[in-house]
Design a protein around this motif. Structure first.
Motif, short mmCIF file in Angstrom:
data_model
loop_
_atom_site.label_atom_id
_atom_site.label_comp_id
_atom_site.label_asym_id
_atom_site.label_seq_id
_atom_site.Cartn_x
_atom_site.Cartn_y
_atom_site.Cartn_z
N ARG A 1 0.83 -1.19 0.00
CA ARG A 1 0.00 0.00 0.00
C ARG A 1 0.87 1.25 0.00
NH1 ARG A 1 -4.90 -0.84 -1.58
NH2 ARG A 1 -5.76 0.81 -0.30
N ALA A 2 0.58 2.18 -0.90
CA ALA A 2 1.32 3.43 -0.94
C ALA A 2 1.07 4.18 0.35
CB ALA A 2 0.86 4.27 -2.13
N THR A 3 2.13 4.72 0.98
CA THR A 3 1.96 5.25 2.33
C THR A 3 2.57 6.62 2.53
OG1 THR A 3 3.99 4.15 3.03
CG2 THR A 3 1.92 2.96 3.35
N VAL A 4 2.47 7.51 1.57
CA VAL A 4 2.90 8.87 1.80
C VAL A 4 2.01 9.46 2.89
CG1 VAL A 4 3.08 11.17 0.84
CG2 VAL A 4 3.75 9.21 -0.53
N GLY A 5 2.60 9.84 4.00
CA GLY A 5 1.81 10.37 5.10
C GLY A 5 1.04 9.30 5.84
N ALA B 1 -1.21 9.40 -0.28
CA ALA B 1 -0.34 9.24 -1.45
C ALA B 1 -1.00 9.83 -2.68
CB ALA B 1 -0.03 7.76 -1.67
N ALA B 2 -2.30 9.60 -2.81
CA ALA B 2 -3.04 10.15 -3.95
C ALA B 2 -3.06 11.67 -3.89
CB ALA B 2 -4.47 9.60 -3.96
N LEU C 1 0.23 12.97 -4.97
CA LEU C 1 0.33 12.84 -6.43
C LEU C 1 -0.26 14.06 -7.12
CD1 LEU C 1 1.02 10.75 -8.74
CD2 LEU C 1 -1.36 10.07 -8.62
N VAL C 2 -1.44 14.48 -6.66
CA VAL C 2 -2.12 15.62 -7.27
C VAL C 2 -1.44 16.93 -6.87
CG1 VAL C 2 -4.28 16.91 -7.35
CG2 VAL C 2 -4.32 14.41 -7.39
N ARG C 3 -1.15 17.08 -5.58
CA ARG C 3 -0.60 18.33 -5.08
C ARG C 3 0.74 18.68 -5.74
NH1 ARG C 3 -0.82 17.02 -0.18
NH2 ARG C 3 1.31 16.29 0.13
N ALA D 1 -2.80 0.18 -9.57
CA ALA D 1 -2.73 1.32 -10.49
C ALA D 1 -4.10 1.97 -10.66
CB ALA D 1 -2.19 0.87 -11.84
N VAL D 2 -5.13 1.14 -10.82
CA VAL D 2 -6.49 1.66 -10.99
C VAL D 2 -6.95 2.40 -9.74
CG1 VAL D 2 -8.90 0.94 -11.12
CG2 VAL D 2 -7.25 0.04 -12.76
N ARG D 3 -6.70 1.81 -8.58
CA ARG D 3 -7.10 2.44 -7.32
C ARG D 3 -6.42 3.79 -7.15
NH1 ARG D 3 -9.90 -0.87 -3.81
NH2 ARG D 3 -9.83 -3.11 -4.27
N MET D 4 -5.13 3.86 -7.45
CA MET D 4 -4.39 5.11 -7.29
C MET D 4 -4.94 6.18 -8.22
SD MET D 4 -2.13 6.86 -5.73
CE MET D 4 -1.28 5.60 -4.79
N ALA D 5 -5.19 5.82 -9.48
CA ALA D 5 -5.72 6.79 -10.44
C ALA D 5 -7.09 7.30 -10.02
CB ALA D 5 -5.78 6.17 -11.83
N LEU D 6 -7.94 6.41 -9.54
CA LEU D 6 -9.28 6.80 -9.12
C LEU D 6 -9.25 7.64 -7.85
CD1 LEU D 6 -11.26 3.51 -9.85
CD2 LEU D 6 -11.65 5.74 -10.92
N GLU D 7 -8.42 7.25 -6.88
CA GLU D 7 -8.32 8.01 -5.64
C GLU D 7 -7.78 9.40 -5.89
OE1 GLU D 7 -5.98 5.58 -3.04
OE2 GLU D 7 -7.65 4.27 -2.51
N ALA D 8 -6.83 9.50 -6.82
CA ALA D 8 -6.24 10.80 -7.12
C ALA D 8 -7.05 11.59 -8.13
CB ALA D 8 -4.81 10.61 -7.66
N GLY D 9 -7.94 10.92 -8.88
CA GLY D 9 -8.71 11.59 -9.90
C GLY D 9 -7.85 12.07 -11.06
N VAL D 10 -6.88 11.21 -11.47
CA VAL D 10 -5.94 11.60 -12.53
C VAL D 10 -6.01 10.60 -13.68
CG1 VAL D 10 -4.43 12.69 -10.84
CG2 VAL D 10 -4.02 10.31 -11.51
#
Length: 251
Positions: free
Chosen positions: A104-108, A114-115, A118-120, A148-157
């Motif tokens: 799991r990506a864990t920035v913060g 993490a998402a 990615l956007v910020r 990959a799909v989850r990250m794109a959807l969570e970030a809206g990118v």
């Protein structure tokens, strides 16, 4: 259509300029990259890029392709690597995103953070949806994981599919050494963003599996175009063949 060249000045940090100066010349001597579809790589803003994966040298080749397409490449990296003196500082300075062993990506501390990062920071992140080198005997993309799909959807990118063919001649699957001579030709093809609109706001496993299959089908189609072949109707499933899966971010 000519490639846009170097990324915008704001993205060309000293760390990346140093890495580019160190890595690109020897890679250029060993392989010529033929890049198509670079117009699908966003010129600004965040995105997730998902390529096929069958050689340990794939990330290096894809990073150069993204750089030549006008963006700075970033990857998900094991969180433990960020704790290594000097190397960890380089990863942080290069904007890489730490990933815990669970995948799991864990920035913060959380995937959603993490998402947001990615956007910020308007990052372009490369995530291999297969999670490791493909186990398919003919090097076609195998069953994908949902990271990959989850990250794109969570970030809206945008989620950009990509494929390459030829890296196996530079470093074979499971190979430990590079074969620099003669100079290799590597084909790289970026596709248009995957339409994930029907999956927005849906996080159940069935929806994420369907969205991931849509991504894998797009990657396989791109690879089929490069190879001049028709992709197999069914994706290789390591679980059904008794093959262990290890490696990269899979979410």
């Amino acid at each position: 259509m000519a490639l846009p060249g170097k990324p915008p000045k704001g993205e060309r940090t000293p760390v990346y300029m140093g890495l580019a100066a160190t890595i690109i010349p020897p890679m250029t001597a060993m392989a010529k990259l033929h890049i198509r579809g670079h117009e699908h790589v966003p010129t600004t803003g965040a995105f997730v890029l998902s390529p096929n994966h069958y050689s340990e040298i794939d990330p290096l080749v894809m990073a150069i392709a993204i750089w030549k397409s006008g963006r700075v490449p970033r990857f998900m990296a094991k969180a433990s690597l960020f704790k290594i003196p000097v190397f960890g500082r380089i990863l942080t300075a290069a904007g890489q995103i730490p990933v815990e062993r669970s995948g799991r990506a864990t920035v913060g501390g959380a995937p959603m953070e993490a998402a947001r990062t990615l956007v910020r920071e308007e990052l372009g992140v490369i995530i291999y949806p297969e999670g490791s080198l493909t186990r398919d005997p003919d090097l076609w993309p195998m069953r994908g994981k949902t990271g990959a799909v989850r990250m794109a959807l969570e970030a809206g990118v945008p989620l950009i599919p990509a494929a390459h063919w030829g890296t196996q001649h530079l470093m074979p699957r499971y190979g430990k050494g590079i074969r620099p001579f003669p100079r290799k030709h590597i084909q790289i093809l970026f596709g248009p963003p995957i339409d994930l609109s029907e999956f927005e706001g849906r996080t159940d496993q069935r929806s994420m599996t369907a969205a991931t299959e849509r991504l894998m089908a797009a990657i396989a189609e791109l690879l089929g175009e490069l190879r001049g072949e028709t992709p197999p109707a069914q994706r290789h499933d390591p679980g059904q063949h008794g093959q262990a899966e290890t490696g990269r971010f899979d979410g």
